[in-house]
Design a protein around this motif. Structure first.
Motif, PDB file in Angstrom:
ATOM      1  N   LEU A 259      53.281  39.584  36.592  1.00  0.00           N
ATOM      2  CA  LEU A 259      52.828  39.899  37.940  1.00  0.00           C
ATOM      3  C   LEU A 259      52.895  38.641  38.795  1.00  0.00           C
ATOM      4  O   LEU A 259      52.645  37.542  38.312  1.00  0.00           O
ATOM      5  CB  LEU A 259      51.389  40.413  37.919  1.00  0.00           C
ATOM      6  CG  LEU A 259      51.141  41.628  37.053  1.00  0.00           C
ATOM      7  CD1 LEU A 259      49.652  41.853  36.868  1.00  0.00           C
ATOM      8  CD2 LEU A 259      51.792  42.847  37.664  1.00  0.00           C
TER       9      LEU A 259
ATOM     10  N   LYS B 266      41.664  43.131  35.483  1.00  0.00           N
ATOM     11  CA  LYS B 266      42.773  43.735  36.225  1.00  0.00           C
ATOM     12  C   LYS B 266      42.389  45.124  36.707  1.00  0.00           C
ATOM     13  O   LYS B 266      41.802  45.904  35.966  1.00  0.00           O
ATOM     14  CB  LYS B 266      43.986  43.821  35.302  1.00  0.00           C
ATOM     15  CG  LYS B 266      45.183  44.509  35.880  1.00  0.00           C
ATOM     16  CD  LYS B 266      46.297  44.562  34.843  1.00  0.00           C
ATOM     17  CE  LYS B 266      47.332  45.576  35.197  1.00  0.00           C
ATOM     18  NZ  LYS B 266      48.302  45.804  34.163  1.00  0.00           N
ATOM     19  N   SER B 267      42.694  45.427  37.962  1.00  0.00           N
ATOM     20  CA  SER B 267      42.510  46.774  38.493  1.00  0.00           C
ATOM     21  C   SER B 267      43.796  47.166  39.210  1.00  0.00           C
ATOM     22  O   SER B 267      44.488  46.311  39.750  1.00  0.00           O
ATOM     23  CB  SER B 267      41.323  46.839  39.454  1.00  0.00           C
ATOM     24  OG  SER B 267      41.532  45.968  40.540  1.00  0.00           O
ATOM     25  N   THR B 268      44.134  48.441  39.176  1.00  0.00           N
ATOM     26  CA  THR B 268      45.384  48.875  39.783  1.00  0.00           C
ATOM     27  C   THR B 268      45.141  49.748  40.992  1.00  0.00           C
ATOM     28  O   THR B 268      44.096  50.373  41.131  1.00  0.00           O
ATOM     29  CB  THR B 268      46.248  49.656  38.771  1.00  0.00           C
ATOM     30  OG1 THR B 268      45.504  50.771  38.294  1.00  0.00           O
ATOM     31  CG2 THR B 268      46.650  48.787  37.607  1.00  0.00           C
ATOM     32  N   ASP B 269      46.121  49.792  41.868  1.00  0.00           N
ATOM     33  CA  ASP B 269      46.144  50.639  43.056  1.00  0.00           C
ATOM     34  C   ASP B 269      44.818  50.635  43.816  1.00  0.00           C
ATOM     35  O   ASP B 269      43.840  51.216  43.395  1.00  0.00           O
ATOM     36  CB  ASP B 269      46.514  52.082  42.717  1.00  0.00           C
ATOM     37  CG  ASP B 269      47.925  52.200  42.187  1.00  0.00           C
ATOM     38  OD1 ASP B 269      48.727  51.273  42.422  1.00  0.00           O
ATOM     39  OD2 ASP B 269      48.225  53.218  41.559  1.00  0.00           O
TER      40      ASP B 269
ATOM     41  N   LYS C 294      54.222  43.740  40.823  1.00  0.00           N
ATOM     42  CA  LYS C 294      55.176  43.628  39.711  1.00  0.00           C
ATOM     43  C   LYS C 294      56.459  43.010  40.202  1.00  0.00           C
ATOM     44  O   LYS C 294      56.831  43.065  41.317  1.00  0.00           O
ATOM     45  CB  LYS C 294      55.443  44.996  39.109  1.00  0.00           C
ATOM     46  CG  LYS C 294      54.238  45.573  38.444  1.00  0.00           C
ATOM     47  CD  LYS C 294      54.535  46.922  37.865  1.00  0.00           C
ATOM     48  CE  LYS C 294      53.245  47.503  37.289  1.00  0.00           C
ATOM     49  NZ  LYS C 294      53.418  48.759  36.674  1.00  0.00           N
TER      50      LYS C 294
ATOM     51  N   VAL D 190      48.045  45.308  42.448  1.00  0.00           N
ATOM     52  CA  VAL D 190      47.171  45.068  41.307  1.00  0.00           C
ATOM     53  C   VAL D 190      46.152  44.023  41.739  1.00  0.00           C
ATOM     54  O   VAL D 190      46.516  42.994  42.301  1.00  0.00           O
ATOM     55  CB  VAL D 190      47.983  44.554  40.100  1.00  0.00           C
ATOM     56  CG1 VAL D 190      47.077  44.207  38.940  1.00  0.00           C
ATOM     57  CG2 VAL D 190      49.019  45.581  39.675  1.00  0.00           C
TER      58      VAL D 190
END
Length: 78
Positions: A57, A14-17, A78, A32
């Protein structure tokens, strides 16, 4: 994961932004990124739900395969 009927215990990254460039400008996209092995989630599609810990998600857009066809790269919100 739900929707794709994969079941519990599938490993994901998982990686965000994500950063997007528009000419000389940059914008941070509040999404995400999720990487899933194709062998564990070959049926994942847009609208499927992924549960990571207590966070649910939803996959937005169709997952894309990597160059070798081993990993599905998904965008989620989300």
């Amino acid at each position: 994961m739900e929707g794709g009927s994969v079941g519990a215990g599938v490993a994901v990254r998982k990686s965000t932004d994500r950063m997007a460039k528009f000419g000389d400008s940059r914008a941070v996209l509040p999404t995400v990124g999720i990487d899933i092995r194709r062998s564990q989630a070959a049926t994942i599609t847009e609208g499927d739900l992924i549960l990571i810990g207590a966070e649910t998600l939803k996959i937005i857009g169709e997952p894309m395969g990597d160059a070798l066809g081993l990993v599905l790269q998904c965008e989620a919100a989300k």
